[in-house]
Motif scaffolding. Structure first.
Motif, PDB file in Angstrom:
ATOM      1  N   GLU A 242       0.620  -1.486  -0.013  1.00 43.07           N
ATOM      2  CA  GLU A 242       0.035   0.194  -0.075  1.00 43.07           C
ATOM      3  C   GLU A 242       0.523   1.366   0.265  1.00 43.07           C
ATOM      4  O   GLU A 242       2.241   1.054   0.596  1.00 43.07           O
ATOM      5  CB  GLU A 242      -0.791  -0.442   0.918  1.00 43.07           C
ATOM      6  N   PRO A 243       0.628   2.279  -0.729  1.00 40.12           N
ATOM      7  CA  PRO A 243       1.300   3.383  -0.563  1.00 40.12           C
ATOM      8  C   PRO A 243       1.302   4.573   0.267  1.00 40.12           C
ATOM      9  O   PRO A 243       2.179   4.926   0.901  1.00 40.12           O
ATOM     10  CB  PRO A 243       0.650   4.747  -1.684  1.00 40.12           C
ATOM     11  N   GLY A 244       1.175   3.851   1.778  1.00 38.32           N
ATOM     12  CA  GLY A 244       0.534   4.725   2.571  1.00 38.32           C
ATOM     13  C   GLY A 244       2.087   4.713   3.781  1.00 38.32           C
ATOM     14  O   GLY A 244       1.839   6.344   4.209  1.00 38.32           O
ATOM     15  N   ALA A 245       2.721   4.370   3.245  1.00 34.07           N
ATOM     16  CA  ALA A 245       4.449   4.244   3.961  1.00 34.07           C
ATOM     17  C   ALA A 245       4.812   5.800   3.563  1.00 34.07           C
ATOM     18  O   ALA A 245       5.288   6.346   4.287  1.00 34.07           O
ATOM     19  CB  ALA A 245       4.787   3.410   4.312  1.00 34.07           C
ATOM     20  N   SER A 246       4.723   5.987   2.668  1.00 34.81           N
ATOM     21  CA  SER A 246       5.375   7.826   1.459  1.00 34.81           C
ATOM     22  C   SER A 246       3.692   9.044   2.198  1.00 34.81           C
ATOM     23  O   SER A 246       4.279   9.466   1.900  1.00 34.81           O
ATOM     24  CB  SER A 246       5.672   7.203   0.276  1.00 34.81           C
ATOM     25  N   ILE A 247       3.471   8.462   2.334  1.00 36.58           N
ATOM     26  CA  ILE A 247       1.852   9.978   2.586  1.00 36.58           C
ATOM     27  C   ILE A 247       2.504  10.589   4.436  1.00 36.58           C
ATOM     28  O   ILE A 247       2.728   9.468   5.327  1.00 36.58           O
ATOM     29  CB  ILE A 247       0.233   9.373   2.890  1.00 36.58           C
ATOM     30  N   PRO A 248       3.083  10.976   4.724  1.00 36.34           N
ATOM     31  CA  PRO A 248       3.732  11.902   5.805  1.00 36.34           C
ATOM     32  C   PRO A 248       2.680  11.868   7.021  1.00 36.34           C
ATOM     33  O   PRO A 248       3.277  11.928   7.905  1.00 36.34           O
ATOM     34  CB  PRO A 248       4.063  13.266   5.050  1.00 36.34           C
ATOM     35  N   ALA A 249       1.070  11.775   6.536  1.00 36.95           N
ATOM     36  CA  ALA A 249       0.588  11.744   7.804  1.00 36.95           C
ATOM     37  C   ALA A 249      -0.148  10.761   7.986  1.00 36.95           C
ATOM     38  O   ALA A 249      -0.104  10.509   9.604  1.00 36.95           O
ATOM     39  CB  ALA A 249      -1.135  12.616   7.152  1.00 36.95           C
ATOM     40  N   ILE A 250       0.151   9.367   7.411  1.00 37.01           N
ATOM     41  CA  ILE A 250      -0.171   8.331   7.772  1.00 37.01           C
ATOM     42  C   ILE A 250       1.293   7.801   8.561  1.00 37.01           C
ATOM     43  O   ILE A 250       1.716   6.819   9.734  1.00 37.01           O
ATOM     44  CB  ILE A 250      -0.330   6.981   6.943  1.00 37.01           C
ATOM     45  N   ILE A 254       2.099   6.189  12.442  1.00 36.43           N
ATOM     46  CA  ILE A 254       2.267   4.968  12.179  1.00 36.43           C
ATOM     47  C   ILE A 254       3.775   5.369  13.405  1.00 36.43           C
ATOM     48  O   ILE A 254       4.710   5.007  14.745  1.00 36.43           O
ATOM     49  CB  ILE A 254       3.009   4.138  11.436  1.00 36.43           C
ATOM     50  N   GLU A 255       4.932   6.663  13.236  1.00 42.63           N
ATOM     51  CA  GLU A 255       5.596   6.568  14.400  1.00 42.63           C
ATOM     52  C   GLU A 255       4.953   7.200  15.426  1.00 42.63           C
ATOM     53  O   GLU A 255       6.082   5.716  16.923  1.00 42.63           O
ATOM     54  CB  GLU A 255       6.506   7.473  13.063  1.00 42.63           C
ATOM     55  N   LYS A 256       4.509   7.770  15.372  1.00 45.45           N
ATOM     56  CA  LYS A 256       3.898   7.964  16.859  1.00 45.45           C
ATOM     57  C   LYS A 256       3.413   7.119  17.664  1.00 45.45           C
ATOM     58  O   LYS A 256       3.978   7.213  18.834  1.00 45.45           O
ATOM     59  CB  LYS A 256       3.054   9.250  16.830  1.00 45.45           C
ATOM     60  N   ALA A 257       3.010   5.876  16.895  1.00 46.92           N
ATOM     61  CA  ALA A 257       2.358   4.753  17.611  1.00 46.92           C
ATOM     62  C   ALA A 257       3.459   4.118  18.298  1.00 46.92           C
ATOM     63  O   ALA A 257       3.043   3.851  19.286  1.00 46.92           O
ATOM     64  CB  ALA A 257       0.998   4.239  16.499  1.00 46.92           C
ATOM     65  N   TYR A 258       4.056   3.298  17.476  1.00 46.06           N
ATOM     66  CA  TYR A 258       5.042   2.725  17.601  1.00 46.06           C
ATOM     67  C   TYR A 258       6.460   3.117  18.056  1.00 46.06           C
ATOM     68  O   TYR A 258       7.058   2.525  19.308  1.00 46.06           O
ATOM     69  CB  TYR A 258       5.558   1.409  16.533  1.00 46.06           C
TER      70      TYR A 258
END
Lengths: 472, 472
Positions: A242-250, A254-258
């Motif tokens: 999925e493209p999500g990991a390159s979308i800054p908001a997503i 993720i980085e904040k969650a983990y």
């Protein structure tokens, strides 16, 4: 670049691993001057094209119709004229020459692994992967995971389904090859996400692989179970599918969650090792690992290579696959590329925003091609974005109109001046990226239904308009 | 037996495969005289026990409490006195020494794979498998699959979930090691069974691995989709995870559905390579591959080895595992063993009826221990069995009464004489196997609800009786 295993056909028999302090798995291959690499890549392309021609009736037929033969390949200009392969052609070839199509270039007895597309549309495509290719795939993924910072002391939790989907298998293979401990947990079975939470809390893996949407879901399930996902101790999360990991908001969600670092990766299952597009620790975009798969970002119509800086659709060519080598496979994705080097010292071209759409999603407003994902990217990066939006394209007189209905955040509620400032900022940001003026209509938070990851946000009223004209 | 890789610690580095015409992967190890093997096994046990003692505080503590030390191990009689390990002890050791317990005998950095129990009851147990063990597991499974008739030209479809469960992984590993093409399809995700049908029809794998219940379900889904599972072209179906493949009625149902040969295999996840119990082409029961894991069928109370012919609970000892070696792990299963050799020429002991129950399921009627699975086995083999039954234990005066309510088949309906003859035949067959007289009550077909595979069929009315006595 003939050293470090870069031979044709590929030969990766050893199980050596670099010193953990070494940033590069294959220093020479990854850091050489781009022009030198291009020269070697051209020589390799000649070998691969000749090999495909000699072994695959599929390519002989296709290229014969186009008037191309391997001897014509004297330059990149000549290479760009080779007609692209479409997924539809692969499906047809397999229907006519089951099970692997007449582009299988090794004897069927050499196939050691069978995978395939999920086949949500039409006949699925089977992947038949040879023994040597399997080793090359393992090594390629170990290399790209090494660039993400994965080391033999890590434990890699694979939180995606193990079935047809190559992503999970390639992440596992890469972990095995680089000597990390692999915890292939999988996903997709009822109740498995909560079990994943419990196991991650118990085993404390340092690396996670999955899809971005699943990582967010897992974090949510953890919190519901009273577990803070930061307590898992995950340092690196890498993604594909999925493209999500390159979308800054997503990504930042993720980085904040983990509390770990996110790396995006991936191209197409047909192109495995798909991590030939993948980020390094520098976090400045996905690198095009040109010595594994040669990537061209091309014009969506002519499929000729575009200069760096341009946006287009990637076309891929295997440089290390002998079983079902793809020569100029058309992805249909959309990306923008830059020359590189990356801040990590690798001299590959870079895709700073990853893969951000599909050609098919594109629509045209006043002659400009617009991708919904470009709008998604702009608005999801705005301060006070409320979390959802809709894109409405309509026609007033003969003029296309582009409007975005945009939720503002809770904190703005009731503050008209702030909402107006939000509106103005959004309109300006969209104008810059899209090149056409956009009407922004601020709406209250939670106006729109929250949908699954692949939300359909575009409403094209012009189609309704035209339909009503025809009926009248 | 020191040849063919039988060394301590195990070393399986090569990737040689026997000639396809050769029936044995390791001829000497598999066909040697049983007494010679026992002699070698005893020497190996001494090494393994010493190794476990030297590397695992768990074993030093446990054996210290029992007054055993490695030097005492001079005979099989001495070996039988080593106290058994229970699953509960493993769980406790992991809770106290996370994550792998103080029976992990290699440095944690050597662990390359993490798996675990599904943890349906209590804290799950994690398996940490070292690199050398992973290779030994692959080789063991390749060997046992070779004995089932699997060859490098086969395509092995793995139709069970890839997650914690070791079964799928070990089948995949074995297929890889012996050079077959592996198609690791998995199971358990919504809609996946119908996709499995389509892929099997398209790819025509020659070997299937899964659970017996899933194979039957898959056949059903195929037929609903208008596909005859015989058209898949499967020649060998091998199973673990459930006892079904050794139950004649289920076995023949699967063989009829697919037109292939069924092989049973498997012991416990902790004992991976679990295929150390597995059938050969001779189809005369699971063999105890004593040079991989040393199996003793033991008295359920004393855990001393029973003579051939006896029924008891298996106790297992790893002879080729260095990471988490199990020394006399208590299975809690029930089986009957025979001396062998098998008709295939392997000189291992044989379990002619496979694993047929759990100690915990056992109940007592007039002093006789009875396993529900023994009754299941008898009645499911009767002509005109209607497909379901219930076992009712009650007490009349001070006398236990055992009754079986037994559905007769549709063809008997209305024919009282035939039903009476069915009843008499069933009662006689049960008397022979159970050693106690049984009241058989024939009931019409479809009287009982059809349940999932692990049906609870025993109703013990004595408990109700006793509870009512206490309340009075």
């Amino acid at each position: 670049m003939t050293s470090e295993g870069w031979t044709w056909p590929p030969e990766y028999r050893g199980d050596e691993v670099p010193d953990p302090a070494e940033p590069y798995w294959s220093r020479a291959r990854e850091t050489m001057a781009p022009d030198d690499r291009q020269e070697l890549v051209l020589e390799r392309l000649k070998l691969v094209v000749r090999y495909a021609f000699d072994h695959a009736p599929f390519y002989r037929r296709k290229w014969g119709e186009a008037g191309f033969e391997p001897g014509d390949l004297t330059s990149f200009e000549a290479f760009e004229r080779i007609p692209v392969v479409t997924k539809e052609e692969l499906r047809t070839a397999q229907a006519e020459h089951p099970p692997f199509g007449d582009y299988l270039c090794v004897p069927q007895s050499e196939v050691v692994r069978v995978h395939g597309t999920s086949g949500t549309t039409g006949r699925p495509t089977a992947f038949g992967i040879g023994r040597d290719d399997w080793r090359a795939i393992a090594t390629a993924h170990a290399r790209t995971m090494w660039a993400m910072g994965v080391r033999p002391t890590d434990t890699v939790f694979v939180g995606s389904v193990f079935s047809l989907y190559m992503g999970s298998w390639a992440a596992l293979l890469g972990a095995e090859r680089l000597g990390a401990a692999a915890f292939p947990f999988g996903a997709g079975v009822a109740g498995q996400t909560l079990r994943a939470v419990n196991w991650m809390a118990q085993m404390r893996p340092t690396v996670f692989y999955g899809t971005p949407s699943y990582a967010l879901r897992l974090a949510e399930v953890a919190r519901e179970a009273g577990v803070d996902p930061r307590d898992f101790g995950i340092e690196i999360l890498f993604f594909s599918g999925e493209p999500g990991a390159s979308i800054p908001a997503i990504r930042s969600q993720i980085e904040k969650a983990y509390g770990g670092r996110v790396c995006d990766s991936g191209s197409m299952a047909e192109m495995t090792p798909w991590a030939h597009l993948s980020e390094s620790t520098a976090s400045d975009g996905m690198l095009c690992w040109q010595d594994i798969v040669y990537t061209e970002v091309t014009d969506t119509t002519t499929h000729r290579t575009l200069p760096f800086g341009a946006t287009g659709t990637p076309v891929y060519t295997h440089l290390e696959r002998t079983s079902q080598p793809m020569i100029r496979l058309l992805s249909g994705d959309v990306t923008r590329w830059e020359a590189g080097p990356s801040a990590c010292g690798r001299t590959y071209p870079v895709l700073p925003e990853g893969i951000f759409g599909r050609i098919d999603d594109q629509f045209t407003v006043r002659g400009e091609n617009i991708l919904p994902s470009e709008i998604d990217r702009v608005v999801s990066g705005l301060d006070h974005y409320g979390g959802e939006h809709r894109i409405v394209v309509s026609r007033a007189d003969t003029m296309d109109k582009l409007a975005v209905q945009l939720e503002y955040g809770e904190t703005l509620a009731g503050d008209d001046a702030a909402i107006e400032s939000f509106r103005r900022g959004a309109a300006e940001a969209l104008q810059v990226v899209l090149g056409v003026s956009t009407i922004v209509v601020p709406v209250a938070p939670h106006t729109f239904e929250r949908t699954e990851f692949k939300a359909r946000r575009v409403i094209d009223e012009r189609e309704l308009f035209q339909a009503s004209m025809r009926q009248a």
